[in-house]
Design a protein around this motif. Structure first.
Motif, PDB file in Angstrom:
ATOM      1  N   VAL A   1       0.818  -1.207   0.000  1.00 15.45           N
ATOM      2  CA  VAL A   1       0.000   0.000   0.000  1.00 15.45           C
ATOM      3  C   VAL A   1       0.856   1.263   0.000  1.00 15.45           C
ATOM      4  O   VAL A   1       0.607   2.191  -0.762  1.00 15.45           O
ATOM      5  N   ALA A   2       1.879   1.320   0.828  1.00 17.13           N
ATOM      6  CA  ALA A   2       2.718   2.522   0.923  1.00 17.13           C
ATOM      7  C   ALA A   2       3.394   2.826  -0.418  1.00 17.13           C
ATOM      8  O   ALA A   2       3.451   3.986  -0.833  1.00 17.13           O
ATOM      9  N   HIS A   3       3.872   1.810  -1.091  1.00 14.97           N
ATOM     10  CA  HIS A   3       4.522   1.991  -2.393  1.00 14.97           C
ATOM     11  C   HIS A   3       3.548   2.630  -3.387  1.00 14.97           C
ATOM     12  O   HIS A   3       3.884   3.621  -4.044  1.00 14.97           O
ATOM     13  N   HIS A   4       2.355   2.071  -3.504  1.00 15.05           N
ATOM     14  CA  HIS A   4       1.374   2.579  -4.470  1.00 15.05           C
ATOM     15  C   HIS A   4       0.851   3.961  -4.069  1.00 15.05           C
ATOM     16  O   HIS A   4       0.646   4.817  -4.930  1.00 15.05           O
ATOM     17  N   ALA A   5       0.667   4.173  -2.792  1.00 16.51           N
ATOM     18  CA  ALA A   5       0.192   5.481  -2.328  1.00 16.51           C
ATOM     19  C   ALA A   5       1.237   6.562  -2.588  1.00 16.51           C
ATOM     20  O   ALA A   5       0.899   7.686  -2.981  1.00 16.51           O
ATOM     21  N   THR A   6       2.494   6.240  -2.401  1.00 14.30           N
ATOM     22  CA  THR A   6       3.568   7.192  -2.685  1.00 14.30           C
ATOM     23  C   THR A   6       3.594   7.534  -4.179  1.00 14.30           C
ATOM     24  O   THR A   6       3.785   8.698  -4.556  1.00 14.30           O
ATOM     25  N   ALA A   7       3.374   6.552  -5.024  1.00 15.39           N
ATOM     26  CA  ALA A   7       3.327   6.800  -6.470  1.00 15.39           C
ATOM     27  C   ALA A   7       2.165   7.723  -6.831  1.00 15.39           C
ATOM     28  O   ALA A   7       2.311   8.613  -7.673  1.00 15.39           O
ATOM     29  N   VAL A   8       1.030   7.550  -6.183  1.00 19.89           N
ATOM     30  CA  VAL A   8      -0.123   8.430  -6.412  1.00 19.89           C
ATOM     31  C   VAL A   8       0.217   9.851  -5.967  1.00 19.89           C
ATOM     32  O   VAL A   8      -0.068  10.822  -6.678  1.00 19.89           O
TER      33      VAL A   8
ATOM     34  N   GLU B   1      -1.618  14.951  -0.694  1.00 21.28           N
ATOM     35  CA  GLU B   1      -1.648  14.877   0.780  1.00 21.28           C
ATOM     36  C   GLU B   1      -2.438  13.658   1.256  1.00 21.28           C
ATOM     37  O   GLU B   1      -2.045  12.976   2.199  1.00 21.28           O
ATOM     38  N   GLN B   2      -3.539  13.379   0.581  1.00 23.14           N
ATOM     39  CA  GLN B   2      -4.362  12.226   0.956  1.00 23.14           C
ATOM     40  C   GLN B   2      -3.599  10.915   0.732  1.00 23.14           C
ATOM     41  O   GLN B   2      -3.662  10.004   1.568  1.00 23.14           O
ATOM     42  N   ALA B   3      -2.878  10.828  -0.368  1.00 20.85           N
ATOM     43  CA  ALA B   3      -2.102   9.623  -0.658  1.00 20.85           C
ATOM     44  C   ALA B   3      -0.954   9.465   0.335  1.00 20.85           C
ATOM     45  O   ALA B   3      -0.633   8.342   0.750  1.00 20.85           O
ATOM     46  N   GLN B   4      -0.357  10.577   0.738  1.00 19.21           N
ATOM     47  CA  GLN B   4       0.705  10.521   1.751  1.00 19.21           C
ATOM     48  C   GLN B   4       0.167   9.947   3.060  1.00 19.21           C
ATOM     49  O   GLN B   4       0.854   9.181   3.730  1.00 19.21           O
TER      50      GLN B   4
ATOM     51  N   LYS C   1      -6.497  -0.722   9.699  1.00 20.56           N
ATOM     52  CA  LYS C   1      -7.592   0.196  10.033  1.00 20.56           C
ATOM     53  C   LYS C   1      -7.255   1.625   9.603  1.00 20.56           C
ATOM     54  O   LYS C   1      -8.070   2.310   8.990  1.00 20.56           O
ATOM     55  N   ALA C   2      -6.055   2.081   9.908  1.00 19.03           N
ATOM     56  CA  ALA C   2      -5.642   3.442   9.540  1.00 19.03           C
ATOM     57  C   ALA C   2      -5.544   3.590   8.017  1.00 19.03           C
ATOM     58  O   ALA C   2      -5.932   4.630   7.472  1.00 19.03           O
ATOM     59  N   ALA C   3      -5.045   2.581   7.345  1.00 21.78           N
ATOM     60  CA  ALA C   3      -4.931   2.640   5.881  1.00 21.78           C
ATOM     61  C   ALA C   3      -6.315   2.730   5.243  1.00 21.78           C
ATOM     62  O   ALA C   3      -6.528   3.518   4.317  1.00 21.78           O
ATOM     63  N   ARG C   4      -7.247   1.952   5.753  1.00 22.90           N
ATOM     64  CA  ARG C   4      -8.605   1.981   5.196  1.00 22.90           C
ATOM     65  C   ARG C   4      -9.268   3.339   5.440  1.00 22.90           C
ATOM     66  O   ARG C   4      -9.938   3.867   4.556  1.00 22.90           O
ATOM     67  N   GLU C   5      -9.072   3.883   6.592  1.00 21.34           N
ATOM     68  CA  GLU C   5      -9.678   5.188   6.897  1.00 21.34           C
ATOM     69  C   GLU C   5      -9.086   6.284   6.013  1.00 21.34           C
ATOM     70  O   GLU C   5      -9.804   7.122   5.467  1.00 21.34           O
ATOM     71  N   ALA C   6      -7.782   6.285   5.835  1.00 23.97           N
ATOM     72  CA  ALA C   6      -7.133   7.280   4.979  1.00 23.97           C
ATOM     73  C   ALA C   6      -7.524   7.078   3.509  1.00 23.97           C
ATOM     74  O   ALA C   6      -7.658   8.050   2.756  1.00 23.97           O
ATOM     75  N   PHE C   7      -7.730   5.838   3.121  1.00 28.26           N
ATOM     76  CA  PHE C   7      -8.095   5.522   1.734  1.00 28.26           C
ATOM     77  C   PHE C   7      -9.470   6.082   1.372  1.00 28.26           C
ATOM     78  O   PHE C   7      -9.721   6.389   0.203  1.00 28.26           O
TER      79      PHE C   7
END
Length: 150
Positions: free
Chosen positions: A52-59, A75-78, A87-93
């Motif tokens: 997830v972190a890899h793909h979110a950083t690319a976004v 900022e949202q992807a960061q 849980k935190a990843a899902r909420e930020a997503f």
């Protein structure tokens, strides 16, 4: 003095080619970003944050450099990239997805590949590929919860 239309036609053709190729490049960049977003969705649907972190950083990086992408997505992807648990990843997503669902609806043309879905239980939508719902907010506990909006 007679002026030739050929140079004007050549300039027009060159500009048109440049414009259409930049549109194709922009659409390609958008597809690349949407693929990263779908990879996050798929990981979360599988109850995993492994990539997830890899793909979110690319976004996030794309949101800064690609014209036409929503800048708030960076900022949202960061925030998704910094999540340390599911849980935190899902909420930020949820926020990142909402931004891109709105963006996709405002810029149609990816409908054959990407679909928007919504889960009333999570009160959130997402973008995914395929014909079977894969809920990123509940994963295996409620994988098929939701419906396609398109």
């Amino acid at each position: 003095m007679k002026t030739s239309l050929l140079p004007q036609w050549v300039v027009f053709t060159a500009l048109l080619t440049l414009f259409t190729s930049s549109q194709a490049a922009e659409k390609g960049h958008h597809s690349e970003v949407l693929d990263h977003l779908v990879a996050i969705q798929a990981s979360l649907a599988e109850d995993s944050i492994e990539h997830v972190a890899h793909h979110a950083t690319a976004v996030a990086e794309a949101a800064h450099r690609v014209e036409g992408l929503p800048h708030e997505a960076a900022e949202q992807a960061q925030a998704v990239a910094k999540a340390t648990d599911l849980k935190a990843a899902r909420e930020a997503f949820k926020k990142l997805s909402a931004t891109f669902v709105a963006h996709l609806k405002a810029h149609p043309g990816h409908g054959d590949t990407y679909r928007t879905a919504y889960c009333s239980m999570a009160k959130a939508g997402w973008i995914q590929k395929g014909d079977e719902i894969a809920n990123p907010y509940y994963g295996s506990s409620m994988l098929r919860c939701g419906s396609f909006e398109d």
